[in-house]
Design an enzyme around this catalytic site. Structure first.
Site, PDB file in Angstrom:
ATOM      1  CG  MET A   1      -3.037   4.597   1.916  1.00 26.17           C
ATOM      2  SD  MET A   1      -3.929   3.485   2.548  1.00 26.17           S
ATOM      3  CE  MET A   1      -4.620   4.418   4.336  1.00 26.17           C
TER       4      MET A   1
ATOM      5  CB  VAL B   1      -0.989   0.142   1.193  1.00 27.33           C
ATOM      6  CG1 VAL B   1      -1.742   1.387   1.570  1.00 27.33           C
ATOM      7  CG2 VAL B   1      -2.013  -1.009   1.346  1.00 27.33           C
ATOM      8  CB  CYS B   2       2.281   3.727  -1.711  1.00 26.57           C
ATOM      9  SG  CYS B   2       1.353   3.879  -3.559  1.00 26.57           S
ATOM     10  CB  ALA B   3       0.319   8.198  -0.938  1.00 30.45           C
TER      11      ALA B   3
END
Length: 378
Positions: free
Chosen positions: A101, A72-74
């Site tokens: 996210m 998961v990243c931004a």
């Protein structure tokens, strides 16, 4: 080795189904500490992307052998690159969160609350990544949405599937943690947008005033505005009783906490209103009413299927915010013992008043992060 993508809906369904999920979050540490994916069986670690640029080994050492991993990243890009490196190192079942996210923040999961006595249905839309809750009442081909989020397309798709026409959008108060989609959705479909007049003294648009005794009809269902005046979180905060069974409390009362009175800079002025609403007005209502709040603060508040609710009588026994008998202690708790204020809350209030018109990307950035509307967030 190939990697796969996982949508916010798929992640949500795993969390709500209590399925095991191992997550590698590659955002920077400060963003991770502030806000992350949570669940009763979610195991999550944080290694910033820049720490993995030259060597993926730190991640491989922390990912259990044989376990599927979600990166998961931004926004998505960094998680794809890290996921590819993990797969190239020989690990199987590697996926990344589609949209990052940002997509997690914006996904709404419709959860059916119940059938209603007039033949209608009540749904709670759980915005799991933000902790926001909105509600849709449908009956006899008509619909009303309460505390609408700005992701209008997800309500539109749901109403299309149910073959209902939007008649009303309603905000329990002027929101400070998220941008309301109520006015825009009402304008698009020719519906009526309702707002408490005491919260609308600075708005730049026309609206229908919420007034006590002025019931709102949806097909064969009636949304009773009772009590119309339940201030404390804001000066105009309004509660609704639906089908004589469900109490929609907005941001006044949550399952494990109570609303904060400071987001308009008037905490000292509104403390007495908050106490009056919680310890007197709501106390006069039936203990059997099911409380349906506008937010949740902790994953522990999600019940079966993701529904966030609680019997009013039980909340008076278990909710710490309803059990502070000393008035001075109550005042101290709700004015001094507060979490940080929501991100961009002043700009969000201005947007909900119609005084600012940020574009879609600006709205996303304003809303990023958890909601912080409660006093007793853990």
């Amino acid at each position: 080795m190939t990697i796969s993508k996982m949508t916010a809906k798929e992640v949500t369904n795993r969390v709500l189904s209590n399925e095991a999920l191992f997550i590698l979050d590659v955002r920077n540490e400060a963003d991770f500490i502030d806000w992350k994916i949570e669940g009763t069986r979610v195991e999550i670690i944080n290694i910033p992307y820049f720490d993995l640029l030259d060597d993926i080994t730190p991640a491989l050492e922390k990912i259990p052998d044989g376990r599927p991993v979600l990166v998961v990243c931004a926004k998505e890009g960094s998680s794809i690159m890290v996921a590819e490196q993990i797969a190239e190192a020989g690990r199987n079942h590697v996926s990344y969160l589609e949209g990052g996210m940002k997509s997690w923040s914006e996904y709404l999961e419709p959860v059916k609350v119940s059938d209603l006595s007039g033949g209608g249905e009540l749904y709670q839309f759980v915005r799991i990544g933000k902790g926001c809750l909105s509600y849709l009442v449908l009956s006899n081909g008509e619909a009303a949405i309460i505390d609408t989020s700005r992701m209008m397309d997800q309500y539109e798709q749901f109403m299309q599937e149910k073959d209902v026409k939007l008649m009303h959008t309603i905000d329990t108060h002027l929101h400070a943690d998220h941008i309301s989609g109520g006015r825009a959705l009402a304008e698009k479909y020719g519906a009526t947008y309702h707002l408490p007049p005491k919260d609308a003294t600075e708005v730049t648009f026309k609206y229908e005033k919420l007034e006590e005794g002025k019931d709102i009809y949806v097909g064969n269902e009636t949304i009773k505005v009772q009590p119309i005046y339940s201030p404390g979180h804001t000066i105009g905060s309004t509660s609704f009783i639906i089908d004589n069974k469900y109490l929609l409390t907005g941001d006044i009362l949550f399952v494990e906490s109570i609303g904060r009175p400071d987001l308009a800079g008037l905490a000292e002025d509104w403390v007495d209103d908050l106490r009056e609403t919680l310890y007197s007005r709501y106390k006069d209502l039936s203990e059997d009413l099911v409380v349906l709040p506008a937010h949740f603060g902790n994953i522990s508040e999600l019940g079966e299927g993701g529904l966030v609710s609680g019997r009013l009588g039980a909340l008076y026994q278990e909710n710490p915010g309803l059990n502070i008998q000393d008035e001075s202690e109550f005042r101290k708790t709700v004015t001094e013992n507060l979490p940080p204020q929501p991100n961009s809350y002043q700009e969000i209030r201005q947007t909900n008043m119609g005084k600012m018109n940020p574009n879609e990307e600006e709205q996303r950035e304003m809303e990023i992060g958890p909601n912080r509307c409660a006093v007793h967030d853990k």
